[in-house]
Design an enzyme around this catalytic site. Structure first.
Site, short mmCIF file in Angstrom:
data_model
loop_
_atom_site.label_atom_id
_atom_site.label_comp_id
_atom_site.label_asym_id
_atom_site.label_seq_id
_atom_site.Cartn_x
_atom_site.Cartn_y
_atom_site.Cartn_z
N CYS A 178 -0.16 0.51 -0.68
CA CYS A 178 -0.67 0.45 -2.15
C CYS A 178 0.47 -0.96 -2.31
CB CYS A 178 -0.28 1.37 -3.05
SG CYS A 178 -1.20 2.97 -2.71
N ALA A 179 -0.10 -2.37 -1.73
CA ALA A 179 1.03 -3.05 -1.52
C ALA A 179 0.95 -4.00 -2.72
CB ALA A 179 0.47 -4.20 -0.58
N GLY A 213 6.12 -6.92 -3.83
CA GLY A 213 7.67 -7.25 -3.42
C GLY A 213 7.88 -6.54 -2.20
N ASP A 215 3.76 3.23 -0.86
CA ASP A 215 4.65 3.49 -2.24
C ASP A 215 3.38 3.73 -3.06
OD1 ASP A 215 6.77 3.08 -4.00
OD2 ASP A 215 6.00 0.63 -4.44
N ASP A 221 -9.86 0.42 -1.18
CA ASP A 221 -9.29 1.71 -1.26
C ASP A 221 -8.79 2.49 -0.12
OD1 ASP A 221 -9.08 4.44 -1.97
OD2 ASP A 221 -10.30 4.33 -3.71
N CYS A 270 8.71 5.27 -7.40
CA CYS A 270 9.67 4.70 -8.51
C CYS A 270 9.97 5.81 -9.54
CB CYS A 270 9.24 3.37 -9.04
SG CYS A 270 7.83 3.33 -9.88
N PRO A 292 2.24 -5.36 -6.35
CA PRO A 292 2.14 -6.90 -6.44
C PRO A 292 2.66 -7.47 -5.18
CG PRO A 292 4.01 -5.89 -7.79
CD PRO A 292 3.28 -4.83 -7.39
N ASP A 335 -4.71 -3.10 -0.72
CA ASP A 335 -4.52 -2.76 -2.05
C ASP A 335 -5.95 -2.76 -2.74
OD1 ASP A 335 -2.36 -2.15 -4.37
OD2 ASP A 335 -4.15 -3.22 -5.29
#
EC number: 2.1.1.176
Length: 815
Positions: free
Chosen positions: A301-302, A306, A371, A353, A424, A304, A325
């Site tokens: 799920c790359a 970073g 991520d 997906d 996160c 944006p 993504d």
């Protein structure tokens, strides 16, 4: 508003005050009504750009200019602060209204104006009556004259209450629910968050967490090593711009700045690709992945991007990062940024997906980073509005999505590869519990502790990475490093006789349980048929050691092989046999066992057959002769015992490491004692000494040869021990009994890593040295060469095999 209004206010300064007030107001409306993040870190700080400024100009009645840096910082402060303290401000405003219905029915634009004024009064060091006057005028300009009256009445009451220190705030009292509601108002968070954090962290830590979320955030910049920029280069640039910064305590390429982000943006450091905005918590997730040159890595799920960019910058232009993504637009931005950062050669974007992609295109990579989309509860200090856009009901939907993505990501991992799951979030339901649920569904994976990848302060008891804002003063994040768990019980482990009648063993990696069951069904019948043949042929040590090691049992004691083989034979014949059982004395009379009784154990030393009933050796046996023809005699002086090597290594890999150095025929056989130790039998006794000397030399050196040497794979971690067969007897003869051999060695008190054995070469060298000393007068030049010790001779000889080492180094850089 027409230009005539300007005549009423001769000081144009008021209009510029209205300008930034309207900027604040519109951004708050856009955030609350549109659900957008309060992200002011774009090039102009304008958010929706021309549309927003067009509205401001139409409202003021004249054209405006861009806000300068000071005004832009003030807009950022007011917008972010008003969002963070929304619940607290609404409580004050509602308390000052005539009734709750007045507050509930208040139009959104008017409410935002009162919120801005209330925030400036109670949280900012601004003159209170000036704040009242400016917000009253703002309400009259943006809405109507009557709106200014309501703003004036509420804000003046608030100023009076603050001056008298009598703000209508809730008291922290009552049961847990009442206290949670009070804390939610006092620290401006949703009630469900307060209750959740109090449950997991306690009330005191929950309060500190909310204080962190309400504080002005700091930002991290990462020097772009992919473009050759070092952290020192970045610090020098920041010093030239007079932007204060601190070096990261945890990551080499990171610096922290509290103020001056707009200066960095306008100076073009981001646009030129010299650095990126990235929090240390995200950088530490990349440390958990530990990208290496030449590897293939999938970032699931790359966007944006970073972490994708950081991983690519660490790969020295070798390998590939596949960025997957579902958002094509964000992947386009990632590709453009990768070009600016000069890492586009090692990044491939895939718009898809993940769940669909993994099913249709089952590619395999060395490492996979997921991520996952999450609640974002670890980054509330930077995403001020996120707390108001999350609900407790979101968790179930997020957890289901995370489980589905983890399942899909796991199919993209190569056998023996790495899967990193990160969020996160600081919530256990999104972190540890998702990993536990995944491991139940996928027993082929196991946790690989992150101890060696991040500082110890970030490592949990279970070996996960976890950053907590209160403890570490960075954003909250979580990562689990998972490896494919390919042990005996998870693999198709097959032992067979080849066409040359030499016993061989293979490990078959099969992805699905159904495929494994089907494969095992095909070989099961043949395996059972060979059971009697193995007993008759007296396979002995080889067969039993392999079987016992697959069951993780340890043979403790040099003289207990007889009992172990006896027990294994009984198992083959369906006889219930237990070691040390008093009933085992009568097993010799068992009818099933009778016809095999003299063929059960082949002496390891002489190849003779021992009668279990008497313990005597049988002089002649066809089985013994057959065995001698098929299998080489095991010689103690040719045996090396190796233990505490990296657990992932299998016998075939260890044989390969050694054979690259000493030749394809140097190792005649290799046996697992258990998962921590192996026996290696060399073809010559001299190779035992050479191997031990070379191992000791490589461990003392740190040059290119030692790092890239074929044996470095075996010696990785610095814990590998090795010795001759006499050491094995010494360890196993101890009355202390441990399950695993490595633990047995520790219990006996073995502290060294290598014990050299006497070498025939060394003995011959010593004789030559003595001879040279007697004839030193006439043979000085010869004596110098021959007086080298055997050990030094072996080291020189091994390290002089440059061709093999060069081949290894070349192959390493070609990957």
């Amino acid at each position: 508003m027409d230009v005539g209004l300007v005549v009423l206010y001769p000081f144009r300064a008021f209009m510029w005050i209205l300008l930034w007030f309207l900027q604040c107001l519109l951004r708050l409306m856009r955030i609350e009504m549109g659900g957008a993040f309060a992200d002011l870190l774009n090039e102009k700080g304008k958010g929706s750009g021309d549309n927003e400024m067009g509205y401001v100009e139409r409202t003021l009645g004249f054209r405006t200019k861009d806000l300068d840096d000071r005004d832009l910082r003030l807009v950022t402060e007011i917008v972010g602060g008003t969002i963070r303290w929304r619940r607290y401000l609404d409580h004050l405003i509602c308390s000052l209204c005539h009734d709750e219905n007045t507050f509930r029915s208040m139009e959104p634009l008017l409410l935002q104006i009162i919120r801005i004024g209330s925030y400036e009064i109670v949280k900012l060091d601004m003159p209170p009556y000036a704040v009242v006057d400016e917000n009253v005028r703002l309400a009259k300009v943006a809405l109507r004259p009557g709106a200014g009256n309501m703003v004036n009445g509420i804000l003046r009451k608030l100023v009076l209450l603050k001056d008298n220190n009598t703000l209508p705030l809730p008291k922290l009292e009552g049961d847990d629910r009442a206290q949670a509601r009070a804390l939610a108002t006092l620290y401006s968070h949703p009630v469900w968050m307060v209750r959740r954090w109090t449950k997991y962290h306690g009330q005191e830590e929950a309060i500190m967490l909310m204080e962190w979320n309400n504080s002005e955030p700091s930002f991290n910049l990462r020097a772009n090593s992919g473009k050759g920029v070092t952290r020192d280069d970045l610090v020098m640039q920041l010093n030239l711009l007079k932007v204060p910064c601190e070096l990261s305590l945890h990551l080499d390429y990171f610096v922290r700045i509290k103020k001056g982000m707009q200066i960095v943006i306008q100076a073009g450091l981001l646009k030129q690709g010299l650095c990126s905005v990235q929090d240390e918590s995200a950088g530490l997730v990349v440390s958990v992945v530990n990208p290496q040159p030449g590897e293939s890595i999938i970032d699931c799920c790359a966007a944006p991007g970073g972490k994708t960019l950081y991983m690519a910058s660490l790969m020295d232009g070798q390998g590939m990062v596949y960025a997957i993504d579902v958002n094509k637009g964000r992947l386009r931005i990632l590709r453009e940024t990768a070009k600016i950062h000069q890492v586009d050669a090692v990044i491939t974007t895939i718009p898809a997906d993940l769940r669909v992609f993994a099913e249709k295109y089952p590619m395999k990579s060395d490492k996979v980073l997921l991520d996952a989309p999450c609640s974002g509860l670890g980054v509330l200090s930077k995403k001020a509005d996120l707390r108001w856009n999350r609900s407790l009901e979101d968790f179930e939907e997020l957890k289901n999505l995370q489980d589905e993505l983890l399942n899909a990501a796991s199919t993209l991992v190569k056998p023996g590869g790495i899967l990193v799951y990160s969020t996160c979030s600081i919530d256990p339901e999104e972190n540890e519990e998702r990993v536990d649920a995944f491991l139940l569904r996928h027993p082929e994976f196991q946790i690989d502790p992150v101890d060696g990848y991040v500082p110890p302060d970030f490592v949990t008891e279970r070996g996960f990475y976890f950053s907590f804002p209160v403890k570490h003063s960075i954003d909250g994040a979580f990562a689990a490093r998972l490896v494919t768990n390919k042990h005996f019980e998870d693999l198709a482990y097959v032992r067979f006789n080849s066409e040359t009648s030499c016993s061989q063993q293979i490990v078959v990696y099969i992805d699905s349980k159904s495929d494994k069951d089907l494969f095992m069904k095909e070989v099961k019948d043949d395996y059972l048929k060979e059971a009697d043949m193995k007993i008759k042929a007296a396979i002995g040590f080889r067969h039993v050691i392999d079987l016992l090691s697959s069951a993780q049992k340890l043979i403790v004691g040099h003289n207990c092989f007889l009992g172990c083989v006896f027990a294994q034979a009984c198992s083959h014949l369906g006889i219930d046999f237990k070691l040390h059982s008093s009933s085992s004395d009568n097993l010799a009379q068992n009818e099933k066992l009778q016809k095999y009784i003299n063929l059960l154990y082949l002496s390891w030393i002489h190849g003779d057959i021992i009668d279990l009933r008497t313990g005597n050796m049988i002089a002649e046996s066809s089985g013994s002769n057959k065995f001698r023809k098929q299998h080489p005699k095991i010689l103690f002086e040719n045996v090396v015992l190796i233990w505490r090597f990296p657990l992932r290594l299998k016998a075939t890999e260890i044989r390969e490491c050694i054979s690259k150095v000493f030749g394809l025929c140097s190792v005649t056989s290799i046996y697992h004692v258990d998962e921590t130790a192996v026996f290696v039998q060399f073809s010559k006794a001299e190779l035992v000494f050479e191997f031990l000397v070379l191992k000791e030399s490589l461990e003392r050196s740190n040059d290119a040869i030692s790092v890239l040497h074929p044996l470095s794979k075996l010696l990785e971690g610095g814990n590998t021990c090795a010795a001759g067969y006499e050491t094995y007897k010494e360890i196993c003869s101890s009355p202390i009994s441990k399950v695993l051999f490595a633990d047995q060695a520790d219990a006996v008190g073995i502290r060294w890593k290598t014990r050299l054995v006497e070498s025939k070469l060394e003995a011959q060298s010593q004789e030559q040295e003595n001879f040279c000393e007697e004839n030193v007068a006439t043979t000085t030049s010869i004596s110098v060469e021959k007086s080298k010790t055997g050990k030094q001779h072996v080291i020189d000889d091994l390290l002089s095999r440059r061709s093999k080492c060069d081949e290894v180094i070349d192959s390493f850089f070609q990957k």
